[in-house]
Design a protein around this motif. Structure first.
Motif, PDB file in Angstrom:
ATOM      1  N   ARG A 133     106.841   6.436  37.001  1.00 16.99           N
ATOM      2  CA  ARG A 133     107.224   6.648  35.605  1.00 16.99           C
ATOM      3  C   ARG A 133     106.706   5.495  34.761  1.00 16.99           C
ATOM      4  O   ARG A 133     106.765   4.329  35.167  1.00 16.99           O
ATOM      5  N   CYS A 134     106.228   5.855  33.563  1.00 17.51           N
ATOM      6  CA  CYS A 134     105.670   4.875  32.629  1.00 17.51           C
ATOM      7  C   CYS A 134     106.436   4.910  31.310  1.00 17.51           C
ATOM      8  O   CYS A 134     107.101   5.895  30.983  1.00 17.51           O
ATOM      9  N   ALA A 135     106.297   3.829  30.555  1.00 21.18           N
ATOM     10  CA  ALA A 135     107.085   3.683  29.336  1.00 21.18           C
ATOM     11  C   ALA A 135     106.682   4.668  28.244  1.00 21.18           C
ATOM     12  O   ALA A 135     107.468   4.917  27.321  1.00 21.18           O
ATOM     13  N   ASP A 136     105.471   5.226  28.316  1.00 23.44           N
ATOM     14  CA  ASP A 136     105.078   6.196  27.296  1.00 23.44           C
ATOM     15  C   ASP A 136     105.473   7.621  27.673  1.00 23.44           C
ATOM     16  O   ASP A 136     105.126   8.572  26.972  1.00 23.44           O
ATOM     17  N   GLU A 137     106.220   7.775  28.777  1.00 22.31           N
ATOM     18  CA  GLU A 137     106.671   9.093  29.217  1.00 22.31           C
ATOM     19  C   GLU A 137     108.175   9.289  29.026  1.00 22.31           C
ATOM     20  O   GLU A 137     108.656  10.414  29.053  1.00 22.31           O
ATOM     21  N   THR A 138     108.893   8.203  28.880  1.00 18.69           N
ATOM     22  CA  THR A 138     110.340   8.261  28.754  1.00 18.69           C
ATOM     23  C   THR A 138     110.807   6.988  28.059  1.00 18.69           C
ATOM     24  O   THR A 138     109.987   6.219  27.566  1.00 18.69           O
ATOM     25  N   ARG A 139     112.099   6.731  28.028  1.00 18.13           N
ATOM     26  CA  ARG A 139     112.604   5.544  27.353  1.00 18.13           C
ATOM     27  C   ARG A 139     112.277   4.275  28.143  1.00 18.13           C
ATOM     28  O   ARG A 139     112.248   4.274  29.371  1.00 18.13           O
TER      29      ARG A 139
END
Length: 226
Positions: A133-139
């Motif tokens: 998971r990356c920061a531009d996909e979720t909070r």
């Protein structure tokens, strides 16, 4: 106490990319004629999503100005900057050993999807991770969504999940998600700052992780502090 899923931060935990990130942040500000942040200030935001990082570095800037800074940072980091950014010496061997031992492995990072996919490919570590998971996909960290989504995707309970990171944001995210947290003190945030967030332990090197997990599994009556 045993874990099924081990989630790693990337920058400062698996990869020694601090100098490159700081250089790219400072170059972005210089490009737009803004005062360049001090190295300490630029280091402090490593681990956050880029939007949150720029909001901390220039809280009075307009949204358009912050987006322009983000664009310049990406241009330097993904294309123009040549500051070395290598895996920490024991990272590859440690990940391979954990994979062989049957752990599910994942990444929760403040990097963009493009940035993470690039380093996963260049390091040939992509095959070892079951989810990312990356920061531009979720909070962004320290919000728990990144970790909650990984646990949901892999079907693992918070009590069986361990977050490993080098910043207080990683530890806070783990606590917020109900998971356990383990700090490494060779990265961005110094040991005292990490210990103030109550991780299970603070390791001097990533190579200590398999042995630490083995001792934890054998210890009677150990419970998660999270």
């Amino acid at each position: 106490m045993t874990f099924e899923l081990i989630v790693f931060d990337w920058d400062g935990t698996l990869m020694d990319s601090e100098a490159r990130i700081v250089a790219c942040i400072q170059s972005a500000f210089t490009d737009l004629g803004e005062p360049s942040p001090a190295p300490e200030a630029a280091r402090d935001i490593i681990g956050l999503g880029l939007d949150e990082a720029m909001a901390m570095l220039c809280p009075d800037a307009t949204l358009a100005r912050r987006r322009a800074l983000m664009d310049r940072y990406r241009a330097h980091f993904l294309g123009g900057n040549e500051t070395p950014s290598d895996l920490f010496p024991e990272a590859r061997a440690t990940l391979s050993r954990l994979d062989q031992q049957g752990y599910l492995l994942a990444v929760a990072t403040g990097k963009s999807r493009r940035g993470l996919d690039e380093v996963l490919a260049t390091t040939a570590l992509d095959r070892l991770f079951h989810a990312t998971r990356c920061a531009d996909e979720t909070r962004s960290k320290p919000h728990p969504d990144m970790l909650l989504e990984l646990m949901d995707e892999l079907g693992v309970a918070p009590s069986a999940t361990l977050m490993v990171g080098d910043t207080e944001y990683d530890i806070q995210m783990a606590h917020n998600a109900g998971a356990a947290a383990l700090a490494v003190c060779y990265g961005v945030h110094e040991r005292g700052r990490l210990l103030a967030q109550r991780p299970m332990a603070c390791l001097e090197s990533l190579g200590e992780l398999p042995g630490w997990l083995g001792r934890l599994a054998e210890a009677p009556g150990v419970g998660s502090p999270a």
